[in-house]
Structures are given as C-alpha cells and as structure tokens.
Design a protein around this motif. Sequence first.
Motif, PDB file in Angstrom:
ATOM      1  N   ARG A 149      -5.435   5.741   0.536  1.00 40.90           N
ATOM      2  CA  ARG A 149      -4.570   4.412   0.634  1.00 40.90           C
ATOM      3  C   ARG A 149      -4.660   3.798  -0.893  1.00 40.90           C
ATOM      4  NH1 ARG A 149      -3.105   2.353   6.127  1.00 40.90           N
ATOM      5  NH2 ARG A 149      -4.043   3.868   7.521  1.00 40.90           N
ATOM      6  N   LYS A 156       0.447   5.607   1.101  1.00 39.51           N
ATOM      7  CA  LYS A 156      -0.616   6.468   1.282  1.00 39.51           C
ATOM      8  C   LYS A 156      -0.270   7.554   0.438  1.00 39.51           C
ATOM      9  CE  LYS A 156      -1.660   6.650   5.966  1.00 39.51           C
ATOM     10  NZ  LYS A 156      -1.468   6.702   7.296  1.00 39.51           N
ATOM     11  N   GLU A 199       1.008  -1.074  -0.010  1.00 40.14           N
ATOM     12  CA  GLU A 199       0.044   0.098   0.200  1.00 40.14           C
ATOM     13  C   GLU A 199       0.827   1.167  -0.016  1.00 40.14           C
ATOM     14  OE1 GLU A 199      -2.507   0.594   3.646  1.00 40.14           O
ATOM     15  OE2 GLU A 199      -0.695   0.961   4.680  1.00 40.14           O
ATOM     16  N   LYS A 249      -5.004  11.583   2.540  1.00 41.72           N
ATOM     17  CA  LYS A 249      -5.792  10.622   3.497  1.00 41.72           C
ATOM     18  C   LYS A 249      -6.250   9.341   2.680  1.00 41.72           C
ATOM     19  CE  LYS A 249     -10.109  12.982   2.173  1.00 41.72           C
ATOM     20  NZ  LYS A 249     -11.369  13.586   2.793  1.00 41.72           N
TER      21      LYS A 249
END
Length: 74
Positions: A58, A53, A51, A56
């Motif tokens: 992902r 980021k 993942e 805010k």
Amino acid sequence: MQSYIVYRTPIFNKKLEDFSDDFVTQIKGFEGQLVENPYVGKPLGFRWFREKKLGKYRIYYLIYEDLRAVYIIT
C-alpha cells in the motif's frame, strides 16, 4: 486541469532501494497518474489522505490542493 507535482519522503526513497526494478517501475507509473489525478486512491477519512494498493503493498500519500502537490509518505 492543472497537473500536480509529486514528492517522496526520504524514508520512502530509502525503502524503494529494497524493491525490484519492476516494482519501482510500477511506482513511477503510479506517480504519473498522480500528476494528472491525485484522487485515484482510496480516501482514508479525509479527502487529502489516501492510499493506493500496488500488489500486496500500500502506498500512502497526502494531497495539497493549494500547492498543487502530492507527497508520498510511505
């Protein structure tokens, strides 16, 4: 080092339609990073599942070393 090809799921493409142009530009920049180094994000239990980021949100993606491909799933 060979580069990777980045693919998106149709669902991911559909979700991108709801975001601002600035965020879509960030996604494209991130895809550029993945071409050179798909291991930039945080591993999620497996080397091939990661993942990243962005603000805010992902971004989840899979790495296929044998195919030299990255598949952004959501």
